[in-house]
Design an enzyme around this catalytic site. Structure first.
Site, short mmCIF file in Angstrom:
data_model
loop_
_atom_site.label_atom_id
_atom_site.label_comp_id
_atom_site.label_asym_id
_atom_site.label_seq_id
_atom_site.Cartn_x
_atom_site.Cartn_y
_atom_site.Cartn_z
N LEU A 60 148.98 30.00 -47.71
CA LEU A 60 149.76 31.19 -47.88
C LEU A 60 150.61 31.52 -46.72
CD1 LEU A 60 146.93 33.48 -49.35
CD2 LEU A 60 148.25 31.96 -50.80
N ASP A 61 152.00 31.09 -46.83
CA ASP A 61 152.90 31.01 -45.68
C ASP A 61 153.34 32.56 -45.42
OD1 ASP A 61 154.85 30.01 -43.83
OD2 ASP A 61 156.09 30.95 -45.35
N ALA A 62 153.37 33.08 -44.38
CA ALA A 62 153.90 34.34 -43.79
C ALA A 62 153.24 35.45 -44.80
CB ALA A 62 155.37 34.37 -44.06
#
Length: 583
Positions: free
Chosen positions: A238-240
């Site tokens: 889950l990027d950023a």
């Protein structure tokens, strides 16, 4: 599709109600189920309960771009597949391929199409072949999309549902509290069919933040997760994620709704037939990072972000005092959770996680040494209008070429020691491809591409690399072979299970970072000793509490059979794994 059980439905509706209290939770929950389990797919009758069974000491990950290896003739994903099978089979069993989708900037993190593989890399069958043999991690870049992609073009044309997909604000709003990882202006004015609008851009003006207040955004990302899982992805990064929920007048980071979204995703993953691991990417100080474990109901795995700057400092200073102090205060991961340990990634070495752990003087010394070896420093904006170091841009191998005292003859031993620490710690080890390949800083790419992070994103000509790996005298061969040997030894040790007991040992000498690991069944103990200095260090055996009447041997050398009156000698940057169950 199987009908959801009453308990699952109630839990899901409750999660939905916490995120969207003004909507009918049951109706939205039904839409979520249809998005995540479309026709032809099925969920588990009972959700997975938290356990240590999703990973083992055999797990170790490679972090790489899809085109880190090129030759001008073959698809880069085919070259990566060959590299994995030829060089890493038996050592590493997982791979994180950084965004492999069509994109417009930020080396893949401005995604223009989440459903396609970047044709310059290959196609879904190429991804499938890698996933057939290696645990595959993909990026869910769920905070923002490309300003040039279909979603944002449809938004500007007022086409539903995309006309409400993006977060708008006004330049007159109080945005002074917003936490930023960049120095660019937060808002971008764009022309739409409905007139000018100001859209929120946490990272860059080519990366437009989506608006999770609209549940249609959530539903679309659930469909994307399903597509990735159906193509063999086992780990969703889950990027950023910390930034996904925004509120004007707030810091717009780590908001309650953000955690509730992660909890909802975890619930769905726990009921998926396929084993799906959620990994949150939150490059922030310790307490904020740890919060994404939730109450064993959010991320399965979180990055151990303080590790890179702390290991960097230890190796440069010759003292592990800050690393050991931090580790003594770190909690074990909760049941069903794990840390991801690393020193390097596609980004720089984040300095925010070092806040409160390294003094300003220590940080300044690290920054100065990184600059001395040709590294760069990227800044972030502060609420008062000032700037502060956000990350150091360098390959970790280049950063290990000297200490605070200057260059010496221990470059490779120092680097290998830094990576051995990653393997010894509680958690799952991960290695950026340019660490495995002893890649130097790529200054040409920085100049050509105009971005600091390009220094750590070299693209190897694969035939050239293979020649170097075949040459025993090259740094690439020396480092790769040393790390592969360590990983093969490590995977046979139950005491290195990601959740095996860990205790930070006080040896009386700050030059040694020492850990005690014990297997889940308590049969194996390993004392992991790491000399982070350029000096010989002598440790009395009595300081390790070796259990009497058991035979102790170093898994990394031929040394064995110590008595309590003996000393353990550590050469400069030497590491030892002293075990009562020699492998």
């Amino acid at each position: 599709m199987d009908q959801p059980s009453p308990s699952f439905s109630r839990t899901l509706s409750a999660r939905v109600a916490r995120i969207y209290p003004d909507l009918d939770a049951d109706i939205l929950a039904s839409k979520i189920i249809d998005a995540f389990w479309p026709e032809g797919t099925h969920r588990r009758k009972r959700g997975r309960t938290p356990s240590n069974a999703l990973w083992s000491q055999s797990d170790a990950l490679l972090i790489t771009y899809g085109n880190s290896l090129i030759d001008g003739m073959h698809k880069p994903l085919d070259l990566m597949n060959d590299f994995l099978r030829r060089y890493l089979r038996g050592s590493l069993n997982g791979v994180h391929i950084l965004p492999f989708f069509p994109f417009t900037s930020d080396d893949g993190f401005a995604v223009s199409d989440f459903r396609a593989v970047n044709p310059q890399l290959g196609d879904w069958p190429d991804i499938n072949r890698i996933a057939d043999e290696f645990k595959l991690m993909s990026d869910l870049v769920l905070n923002h999309v490309s300003s040039q992609g279909n979603w944002f073009n449809a938004y500007r044309q007022g086409q539903p549902p995309y006309d409400k997909f993006f977060f708008e604000a006004s330049p007159d709003d109080d945005l002074s509290m917003v936490v930023r990882p960049r120095t660019t202006p937060l808002l971008r004015e764009v022309e739409t069919i409905n007139g000018p609008r100001h859209v929120w851009c946490t990272f860059s003006h080519d990366q437009i933040d989506v608006d999770f207040r609209n549940p249609e955004v959530l539903l679309e990302f659930l469909r994307i997760i399903r597509l990735h899982v159906d193509n063999g992805v086992e780990i969703i990064r889950l990027d950023a994620v910390a930034f996904v929920w925004k509120e004007v007048g707030s810091p717009s980071i780590h908001l309650r709704q953000t955690h509730e979204i992660v909890k909802l995703l975890r619930l769905l993953c726990d009921f998926a037939q396929e084993p799906i691991i959620l990994l949150t990417e939150t490059n922030v100080p310790k307490a904020e990072n740890l919060s994404y474990f939730g109450n064993r109901d959010e991320a399965h795995v979180i990055y151990n972000f303080p590790l890179p700057p702390l290991i960097l400092h230890a190796m440069m200073s010759g003292t592990a005092k800050h690393l050991a102090k931090w580790q003594r205060a770190m909690p074990p991961a909760p049941l069903g959770c794990a840390y991801l340990n690393f020193t390097a990634s596609h980004d720089g070495i984040g300095m925010r996680p070092a806040e409160g752990l390294l003094s300003p003087d220590d940080q300044a010394a690290v920054i100065a040494t990184v600059k001395d070896v040709g590294g760069l420093v990227s800044m972030r904006a502060l609420p008062d209008g000032g700037e502060a170091p956000y990350e150091l841009n360098t390959t970790f191998f280049a950063a290990m070429s000297q200490t605070f005292a200057g260059p010496d003859a221990y470059h490779i031993p120092r680097f290998i020691c830094s990576q051995t620490i990653v393997m010894s710690l509680e958690g799952i080890p991960a290695f950026y491809i340019h660490s495995l390949l002893a890649t130097p800083n790529d200054h040409d790419s920085v100049e050509k591409r105009g971005m600091n992070r390009a220094i750590n994103r070299h693209r190897w000509d694969y035939p050239t690399l293979r020649t170097l790996l075949d040459d025993p005298g090259s740094p690439q061969s020396s480092v790769m072979n040393a790390l592969r040997d360590l990983l093969r030894i490590r995977k046979a040790q139950p005491a290195f299970h990601p959740n095996a007991t860990q205790f930070t040992v006080r040896t009386g000498d700050e030059r040694v970072f020492a850990l005690w690991r014990q297997s889940l069944d308590r049969r194996q103990s390993i004392f992991a000793l790491h000399n982070v200095s350029a000096e010989e260090v002598i440790i009395p055996v009595v300081s390790l509490n070796l259990i009497a009447d058991e035979h102790w041997a170093d898994l990394l050398s031929d040394d064995q059979g110590w008595s309590e009156d003996d000393d353990i000698v550590l050469a400069p940057y030497q590491c030892r794994w002293i075990s009562n169950m020699p492998g």
